[in-house]
Design a protein around this motif. Structure first.
Motif, short mmCIF file in Angstrom:
data_model
loop_
_atom_site.label_atom_id
_atom_site.label_comp_id
_atom_site.label_asym_id
_atom_site.label_seq_id
_atom_site.Cartn_x
_atom_site.Cartn_y
_atom_site.Cartn_z
N GLY A 241 8.64 -1.61 5.02
CA GLY A 241 7.27 -2.01 5.31
C GLY A 241 7.14 -2.68 6.66
N VAL A 242 8.10 -3.55 7.01
CA VAL A 242 8.06 -4.24 8.31
C VAL A 242 8.26 -3.25 9.45
CG1 VAL A 242 9.24 -5.92 9.77
CG2 VAL A 242 8.80 -6.45 7.37
N ILE A 243 9.25 -2.36 9.31
CA ILE A 243 9.51 -1.36 10.35
C ILE A 243 8.30 -0.45 10.53
CG2 ILE A 243 10.94 0.62 10.99
CD1 ILE A 243 13.27 -0.76 9.55
N ARG A 244 7.67 -0.11 9.41
CA ARG A 244 6.48 0.74 9.47
C ARG A 244 5.37 0.07 10.28
NH1 ARG A 244 1.77 1.19 6.83
NH2 ARG A 244 0.89 3.29 6.57
N LEU A 245 5.19 -1.24 10.07
CA LEU A 245 4.17 -1.96 10.83
C LEU A 245 4.51 -2.00 12.32
CD1 LEU A 245 3.51 -4.99 8.45
CD2 LEU A 245 1.95 -3.09 8.93
N LEU A 246 5.77 -2.24 12.63
CA LEU A 246 6.20 -2.28 14.03
C LEU A 246 6.06 -0.91 14.69
CD1 LEU A 246 9.40 -4.51 13.70
CD2 LEU A 246 7.14 -5.18 14.56
N PHE B 233 6.93 6.36 -10.45
CA PHE B 233 7.88 5.29 -10.12
C PHE B 233 7.32 3.94 -10.52
CE2 PHE B 233 9.07 1.97 -7.07
CZ PHE B 233 10.45 1.91 -7.29
N PHE B 234 6.07 3.69 -10.17
CA PHE B 234 5.44 2.41 -10.48
C PHE B 234 5.23 2.24 -11.98
CE2 PHE B 234 3.80 3.31 -6.11
CZ PHE B 234 4.51 2.30 -5.48
N VAL B 235 4.84 3.32 -12.66
CA VAL B 235 4.63 3.25 -14.10
C VAL B 235 5.94 2.94 -14.83
CG1 VAL B 235 3.99 4.57 -16.17
CG2 VAL B 235 2.62 4.78 -14.08
N ASP C 36 2.29 -5.60 -7.16
CA ASP C 36 3.03 -4.90 -6.11
C ASP C 36 2.71 -3.42 -6.12
OD1 ASP C 36 5.36 -4.11 -4.30
OD2 ASP C 36 5.96 -3.20 -6.20
N SER C 37 2.65 -2.83 -7.30
CA SER C 37 2.37 -1.39 -7.40
C SER C 37 1.00 -1.05 -6.81
CB SER C 37 2.42 -0.96 -8.88
OG SER C 37 3.69 -1.23 -9.43
N LEU C 38 0.00 -1.85 -7.14
CA LEU C 38 -1.35 -1.61 -6.63
C LEU C 38 -1.39 -1.77 -5.11
CD1 LEU C 38 -3.44 -3.45 -9.36
CD2 LEU C 38 -3.14 -0.99 -9.09
N LEU C 39 -0.72 -2.81 -4.60
CA LEU C 39 -0.71 -3.03 -3.15
C LEU C 39 0.02 -1.92 -2.43
CD1 LEU C 39 0.08 -6.87 -2.92
CD2 LEU C 39 -2.10 -5.74 -2.45
N TYR D 26 0.78 1.11 -3.38
CA TYR D 26 0.24 2.47 -3.55
C TYR D 26 -1.08 2.66 -2.81
CZ TYR D 26 -0.60 6.88 -5.98
OH TYR D 26 -0.81 8.21 -6.29
N THR D 27 -1.85 1.57 -2.65
CA THR D 27 -3.18 1.71 -2.05
C THR D 27 -3.26 1.19 -0.61
OG1 THR D 27 -3.86 -0.42 -3.00
CG2 THR D 27 -4.30 1.55 -4.30
N VAL D 28 -2.51 0.15 -0.30
CA VAL D 28 -2.56 -0.43 1.04
C VAL D 28 -1.12 -0.57 1.56
CG1 VAL D 28 -3.43 -2.30 2.49
CG2 VAL D 28 -4.59 -1.76 0.34
N LYS D 29 -0.64 0.43 2.24
CA LYS D 29 0.77 0.45 2.63
C LYS D 29 1.15 -0.66 3.59
CE LYS D 29 1.67 5.34 1.76
NZ LYS D 29 2.18 6.62 2.33
N ASP D 30 0.19 -1.19 4.32
CA ASP D 30 0.50 -2.28 5.25
C ASP D 30 0.91 -3.55 4.50
OD1 ASP D 30 -0.02 -0.70 7.41
OD2 ASP D 30 -1.99 -1.54 7.86
N LEU D 31 0.65 -3.61 3.20
CA LEU D 31 1.00 -4.79 2.40
C LEU D 31 2.31 -4.60 1.64
CD1 LEU D 31 -2.50 -5.79 0.99
CD2 LEU D 31 -1.28 -6.76 2.93
N ILE D 32 3.06 -3.57 1.98
CA ILE D 32 4.35 -3.33 1.31
C ILE D 32 5.29 -4.53 1.43
CG2 ILE D 32 6.48 -1.96 1.46
CD1 ILE D 32 4.76 0.51 1.84
N PRO D 33 5.40 -5.19 2.61
CA PRO D 33 6.27 -6.37 2.69
C PRO D 33 5.89 -7.47 1.70
CG PRO D 33 5.74 -5.59 4.89
CD PRO D 33 4.86 -4.83 3.94
N LEU D 34 4.60 -7.69 1.51
CA LEU D 34 4.15 -8.68 0.54
C LEU D 34 4.53 -8.26 -0.86
CD1 LEU D 34 2.58 -11.20 -0.30
CD2 LEU D 34 0.47 -9.84 -0.20
N GLY D 35 4.36 -6.98 -1.16
CA GLY D 35 4.74 -6.47 -2.47
C GLY D 35 6.23 -6.63 -2.72
N ALA D 36 7.04 -6.46 -1.69
CA ALA D 36 8.48 -6.63 -1.83
C ALA D 36 8.83 -8.06 -2.21
CB ALA D 36 9.18 -6.23 -0.53
#
Length: 201
Positions: free
Chosen positions: A20-25, A133-135, A161-164, A166-176
């Protein structure tokens, strides 16, 4: 649960967070991929999936040991989650390959589009597959929470985490971070996986 299995519950989320961090960068200049960041981020995610596969199996085993018999809930979670992992491996593997053989973002987008245009590919590997995967993860976490191996709030964090993710990929680090907190008793080795603890409770 072995030390290697315990570490899977930490390394998996951390590698997802790294992706997620690398994706943002990678997207600072407004364009994501192709290039080193694109490839490195996707490799982090694939490595994370490998740890999650190990973790899912350990969660299933923990549930079976705690009830001292068959456990359909955790079995369903394992198979559903495993199918989701397989789908994500295909998706991210395709992204890596198209990134490596493309000269620029536009060409990479065209190649990915051609792959998704194949019959059934978009549904299986980009829409339904990742959702599995999330289910599966939610089912396994919920089962361990019901068996008092994980905290009762762990499934709620996993769902968030699953909702974040799956819907907002920029929030993947927070989900992690949420996943690290959810699985803390497992990767720290403080979870009580004995059947006696369940009976006592």
């Amino acid at each position: 649960m072995t030390t290697t299995q315990q570490r899977a519950f930490l390394y998996g989320p951390v590698l997802f967070g790294a992706y997620g961090v690398i994706r943002l960068l990678d997207g600072i200049d407004g364009v994501k991929g192709p290039g080193l960041a694109w490839t490195a981020g996707h490799l982090c995610f694939l490595a994370g999936l490998a740890f999650f596969a190990q973790g899912f199996a350990a969660m299933r085993r923990s549930a079976v040991e705690k009830v001292a018999g068959r456990d359909r809930w955790s079995l369903a979670g394992l198979w559903i989650g495993g199918a989701g992992i397989a789908a994500l491996v295909v998706q991210f593997g395709a992204d890596i390959v198209t990134g490596l053989i493309s000269a620029d973002h536009a060409e990479m987008g065209d190649r990915v589009g051609d792959f998704q245009a194949l019959p059934g590919v978009e549904l299986a590997f980009y829409i339904l597959g990742p959702l599995l995967f999330f289910v599966g993860q939610f089912l396994l976490t919920g089962r361990l929470a019901a068996l008092r191996t994980l905290k009762v709030w762990a499934p709620a964090l996993v769902l968030a985490d699953s909702l974040l993710s799956y819907t907002v990929k920029d929030l993947i680090p927070l989900g992690a971070v949420m996943l690290v907190l959810s699985y803390a008793p497992l990767w720290r080795g403080t979870a009580d996986t004995s059947r006696a603890a369940l009976v006592k409770a």
